[in-house]
Design a protein around this motif. Structure first.
Motif, short mmCIF file in Angstrom:
data_model
loop_
_atom_site.label_atom_id
_atom_site.label_comp_id
_atom_site.label_asym_id
_atom_site.label_seq_id
_atom_site.Cartn_x
_atom_site.Cartn_y
_atom_site.Cartn_z
N ALA A 38 12.27 -2.38 -8.19
CA ALA A 38 12.74 -1.57 -9.32
C ALA A 38 11.56 -0.96 -10.07
CB ALA A 38 13.59 -2.42 -10.25
N VAL A 39 10.51 -1.75 -10.28
CA VAL A 39 9.31 -1.25 -10.95
C VAL A 39 8.67 -0.15 -10.12
CG1 VAL A 39 6.98 -1.86 -11.71
CG2 VAL A 39 8.88 -3.41 -12.18
N SER A 40 8.54 -0.39 -8.82
CA SER A 40 7.93 0.58 -7.93
C SER A 40 8.71 1.89 -7.91
CB SER A 40 7.83 0.00 -6.52
OG SER A 40 7.36 0.95 -5.60
N ARG A 41 10.03 1.81 -7.84
CA ARG A 41 10.84 3.02 -7.80
C ARG A 41 10.77 3.80 -9.10
NH1 ARG A 41 16.39 1.07 -4.60
NH2 ARG A 41 15.35 0.63 -2.59
N GLU A 42 10.60 3.11 -10.21
CA GLU A 42 10.51 3.78 -11.50
C GLU A 42 9.24 4.60 -11.61
OE1 GLU A 42 11.31 5.11 -15.26
OE2 GLU A 42 12.67 4.06 -13.88
N PHE A 43 8.13 4.08 -11.06
CA PHE A 43 6.84 4.73 -11.24
C PHE A 43 6.37 5.52 -10.01
CE2 PHE A 43 6.87 1.45 -14.48
CZ PHE A 43 6.32 2.10 -15.57
N ASN A 89 8.76 -0.13 -0.83
CA ASN A 89 10.07 0.21 -1.39
C ASN A 89 11.16 -0.46 -0.56
OD1 ASN A 89 12.08 1.39 -2.93
ND2 ASN A 89 11.97 3.36 -1.92
N ASP A 99 11.72 6.78 -5.42
CA ASP A 99 12.56 6.11 -4.42
C ASP A 99 12.47 6.86 -3.10
OD1 ASP A 99 14.35 4.57 -3.08
OD2 ASP A 99 16.13 5.27 -4.16
#
Length: 362
Positions: A222-227, A188, A230
């Motif tokens: 952004a993809v990582s934070r969505e799934f 992240n 954060d």
């Protein structure tokens, strides 16, 4: 009527891409930034899939959860001993017969592709590295997730570049984009991912390289934070310096950790060479290494897998001095055996583990 083959559809998309490029004639940076968005998406979802596979295999091995020490305490001792052996029996043949580049921690293989193979990494590396590293970690291999993610992301970027028939320079940039995307999605940390690729892999800060790597890192984050949310990789407690008299101690600590790092790197190379000379088939060596790991896990479950839960315990000041000192030695042995015998995994998380335990003991 017969339906069109998938190959025809792929060729049509490729022809359409080249027509658009010829018609609009965008500059080099614009082309690479657009493609970097795709690599960032691939890297982000690749990191998510990899972590899901680790959780899946760990659930089959010892159960789900970050606290592997507690999970091992609820597992029969004979099973704890045999788990890394079973993992080695799967990983060894998978790597040897599937993609030998997937052996080890991945970053040297990416550097080799950049320097010697014009950025070309075989597509099969994505699948083999992902499965082999996930099984290694889930079944106790004392390694990290970061090295595999770098190689997986880099292989995805290289595969896309090969499919689009890019030049060697563009291929190298896409490899860097994939590596940056993997690190950014894992931790992240978009800035850290980008500078890892630029400073360690590419060593090139030109705009045509810098811009796509930054874009890929941001998209993957952004993809990582969505799934995945954060949240930071480690919940670090609040620390403060009470006075200038503490600063000399931090200087000494830096020297101590630097010496441990030297031992870590040199012992890892020496162990890999020693295992390489062992007169045993390479595909069987991970299982032999698993026998050593299984014995270590019976007495020091903290070195099972990535070991993030033990690092958090040390950060919170809840681990005894003697145990932290012992874990520095045991972790070094466990990492060397894991990677030297031919398992697949990263060396960055073990470095964090060693630094955390040395700092906590100091």
């Amino acid at each position: 009527m017969s339906s069109p083959s998938p190959g025809r559809g792929v060729n049509r998309v490729r022809r359409l891409y080249f027509r658009l490029v010829e018609r609009f004639s965008p500059d080099e940076t614009a082309v690479m930034v657009v493609v970097a968005v795709v690599v960032g998406l691939l890297g982000g979802f690749g990191a998510i899939l990899f972590r899901w596979l680790v959780d899946l295999f760990q659930g089959l091995a010892i159960g789900s959860g970050e606290d592997t020490v507690a999970l091992l305490g609820e597992t029969a001792r004979w099973k704890v001993f045999l788990l890394p052996v079973i993992g080695g029996l799967v990983v060894g043949p998978l790597v040897w017969f599937g993609a030998r580049e997937a052996k080890g921690h991945g970053v040297p293989e990416v550097l080799g592709a950049l320097v010697f193979r014009k950025g070309v990494i075989r597509p099969v590396v994505v699948l083999v590295k992902m499965v082999a590293s996930a099984i290694t970690i889930a079944f106790g291999g004392s390694v990290g997730r970061e090295g595999p993610i770098v190689q997986i992301g880099a292989a995805m970027g290289s595969t896309l570049g090969q499919w689009m028939r890019f030049s060697p320079q563009r291929m190298r940039t896409l490899v860097g984009c994939g590596a940056a995307a993997g690190i950014a999605a894992t931790f992240n940390a978009p800035i850290a991912g980008a500078f890892f690729a630029l400073e360690i892999l590419m060593r090139d800060f030109a705009v045509v390289t810098f811009s796509p790597i930054i874009v890929a890192s941001v998209v993957a984050t952004a993809v990582s934070r969505e799934f995945l949310g954060d949240t930071p990789a480690f919940p670090v407690p609040d620390f403060s310096i009470s006075g200038y008299h503490e600063l000399p101690f931090y200087l000494v600590l830096g020297l101590v950790v630097g010496l441990v790092a030297v031992v870590y790197v040199r012992s890892l190379y020496a162990t890999e060479e020693a295992w390489g000379r062992l007169p045993v088939p390479d595909w069987l060596k991970p299982a032999l290494g698993g026998l050593v790991l299984g014995g270590l896990f019976l007495f020091f479950p903290q070195v099972y897998g990535v070991g993030y839960a033990s690092m958090v315990e040390a950060l919170d000041g809840q681990m005894a001095l003697r145990l932290m000192l012992l874990l520095v030695v045991v972790k070094l042995l466990a990492v060397n055996v894991t990677l030297g015998s031919g398992f697949s995994g990263g060396i960055f998380a073990p470095a964090l583990f060693l630094g955390g335990m040395v700092g906590g003991a100091f």
